[in-house]
Write a protein that holds these residues in place. Structure first.
Motif, PDB file in Angstrom:
ATOM      1  N   ARG A  25      26.320  71.489  27.292  1.00 28.61           N
ATOM      2  CA  ARG A  25      25.735  70.830  26.129  1.00 28.61           C
ATOM      3  C   ARG A  25      26.780  69.986  25.399  1.00 28.61           C
ATOM      4  O   ARG A  25      27.971  70.313  25.389  1.00 28.61           O
ATOM      5  CB  ARG A  25      25.180  71.871  25.135  1.00 28.61           C
ATOM      6  CG  ARG A  25      24.342  72.950  25.780  1.00 28.61           C
ATOM      7  CD  ARG A  25      23.727  73.879  24.738  1.00 28.61           C
ATOM      8  NE  ARG A  25      22.751  73.190  23.905  1.00 28.61           N
ATOM      9  CZ  ARG A  25      21.525  72.903  24.319  1.00 28.61           C
ATOM     10  NH1 ARG A  25      21.121  73.217  25.530  1.00 28.61           N
ATOM     11  NH2 ARG A  25      20.686  72.292  23.501  1.00 28.61           N
ATOM     12  N   ALA A  26      26.320  68.940  24.763  1.00 26.93           N
ATOM     13  CA  ALA A  26      27.128  68.258  23.759  1.00 26.93           C
ATOM     14  C   ALA A  26      27.040  69.063  22.468  1.00 26.93           C
ATOM     15  O   ALA A  26      26.079  69.814  22.248  1.00 26.93           O
ATOM     16  CB  ALA A  26      26.609  66.841  23.536  1.00 26.93           C
ATOM     17  N   VAL A  27      28.046  68.923  21.627  1.00 24.07           N
ATOM     18  CA  VAL A  27      28.047  69.614  20.333  1.00 24.07           C
ATOM     19  C   VAL A  27      28.376  68.604  19.242  1.00 24.07           C
ATOM     20  O   VAL A  27      29.282  67.773  19.400  1.00 24.07           O
ATOM     21  CB  VAL A  27      29.068  70.770  20.293  1.00 24.07           C
ATOM     22  CG1 VAL A  27      28.925  71.561  18.992  1.00 24.07           C
ATOM     23  CG2 VAL A  27      28.896  71.701  21.491  1.00 24.07           C
ATOM     24  N   VAL A  28      27.629  68.686  18.149  1.00 22.07           N
ATOM     25  CA  VAL A  28      27.857  67.848  16.979  1.00 22.07           C
ATOM     26  C   VAL A  28      28.092  68.760  15.788  1.00 22.07           C
ATOM     27  O   VAL A  28      27.215  69.558  15.428  1.00 22.07           O
ATOM     28  CB  VAL A  28      26.649  66.921  16.704  1.00 22.07           C
ATOM     29  CG1 VAL A  28      26.820  66.188  15.377  1.00 22.07           C
ATOM     30  CG2 VAL A  28      26.464  65.928  17.848  1.00 22.07           C
ATOM     31  N   TRP A  29      29.283  68.669  15.192  1.00 23.75           N
ATOM     32  CA  TRP A  29      29.594  69.423  13.982  1.00 23.75           C
ATOM     33  C   TRP A  29      29.459  68.480  12.785  1.00 23.75           C
ATOM     34  O   TRP A  29      30.202  67.490  12.695  1.00 23.75           O
ATOM     35  CB  TRP A  29      31.018  69.957  14.018  1.00 23.75           C
ATOM     36  CG  TRP A  29      31.255  71.124  14.932  1.00 23.75           C
ATOM     37  CD1 TRP A  29      31.185  72.451  14.609  1.00 23.75           C
ATOM     38  CD2 TRP A  29      31.665  71.078  16.316  1.00 23.75           C
ATOM     39  NE1 TRP A  29      31.506  73.226  15.702  1.00 23.75           N
ATOM     40  CE2 TRP A  29      31.794  72.416  16.759  1.00 23.75           C
ATOM     41  CE3 TRP A  29      31.915  70.042  17.208  1.00 23.75           C
ATOM     42  CZ2 TRP A  29      32.175  72.738  18.065  1.00 23.75           C
ATOM     43  CZ3 TRP A  29      32.284  70.348  18.502  1.00 23.75           C
ATOM     44  CH2 TRP A  29      32.418  71.677  18.917  1.00 23.75           C
ATOM     45  N   VAL A  30      28.550  68.749  11.892  1.00 24.74           N
ATOM     46  CA  VAL A  30      28.409  67.921  10.699  1.00 24.74           C
ATOM     47  C   VAL A  30      29.403  68.379   9.645  1.00 24.74           C
ATOM     48  O   VAL A  30      29.906  69.507   9.673  1.00 24.74           O
ATOM     49  CB  VAL A  30      26.964  67.973  10.141  1.00 24.74           C
ATOM     50  CG1 VAL A  30      25.970  67.461  11.166  1.00 24.74           C
ATOM     51  CG2 VAL A  30      26.599  69.376   9.669  1.00 24.74           C
TER      52      VAL A  30
END
Length: 225
Positions: A25-30
């Motif tokens: 998976r890709a991961v996006v941390w806001v």
């Protein structure tokens, strides 16, 4: 807590990860969280200041081009503090890749999000998986994709329902963490630590070996000469 629907404030991103949800998976941390959980493993993502603004169409195009990943995991920070932009992001990615899956972490309970703002409800409706609830250090446990025993892994669609049931019945153990090294000597890591105090111990050991950890949004360290 929310910003423009066409822009996200990000702490960092990772193109490929195998320890924060099913498959690769890709991961996006806001950037930014209204909660202040004691022992948060990503404390640098809590302030709403300091993130990198990224246009939703730009990030959507990048994610859609990652053809070897099956979806994205949204973390932070608190994803539901930028719910409108994240819902728009998932819609934009799925215009190109309809089967792209979505998982999110939230310090809020699922029931509270269901009573939340229209944007929060919209983001919830676009998720396949949700890990809900705040991290509670006194209840730390080595669970699959969760850090403490109060947190739940919830299948919000049928896509991963069988997997969630299997984890609950047979294999609710930590997925561990991934550490990577850059050619310039920098390192980064991702995942839910199976033991409390993981980050502090790791950074102390790295410092003892000549690395200087950075606690900015990149979550990287660099070896000193």
């Amino acid at each position: 807590m929310t910003g423009p629907a066409d822009t996200l404030s990000l702490a960092r991103t990772l193109d490929r990860c195998t320890v924060l949800g099913p498959g690769v998976r890709a991961v996006v941390w806001v950037q930014g969280c209204p909660l202040r959980c004691k022992g948060c493993v990503a404390a640098e993502t809590l302030p709403f200041e300091g993130g990198t603004p990224v246009a939703v169409p730009e990030l959507a195009a990048h994610l859609a081009a990652l053809t070897d990943v099956e979806g994205v995991t949204l973390s932070g920070g608190e994803p539901f503090a930028q719910a409108e932009a994240l819902a728009a992001l998932l819609d934009a990615v799925r215009e190109r890749r309809p089967g792209f899956s979505a998982m999110a972490y939230s310090g809020f309970r699922h029931e509270a999000l269901r009573r939340g703002t229209p944007a929060q409800q919209a983001l919830l409706d676009r998720l396949d998986l949700l890990v809900d609830g705040p991290y509670v250090a006194t209840r730390h446990a080595p669970l699959r994709w969760r850090g403490s025993a109060n947190q739940r892994l919830l299948a919000l669609t049928d896509r991963y329902a069988a997997l969630v049931a299997q984890i609950a019945d047979e294999d609710d153990t930590s997925a561990g963490v991934e550490v990577s090294m850059g050619a310039d000597g920098s390192f980064s890591w991702a995942g839910v630590p199976p033991v409390p105090g993981f980050r502090e111990t790791l950074e102390a050991r790295l410092e003892a070996r000549g690395f200087v950890p950075r606690t900015d949004r990149t979550q990287k360290g660099r070896r000193t000469p």
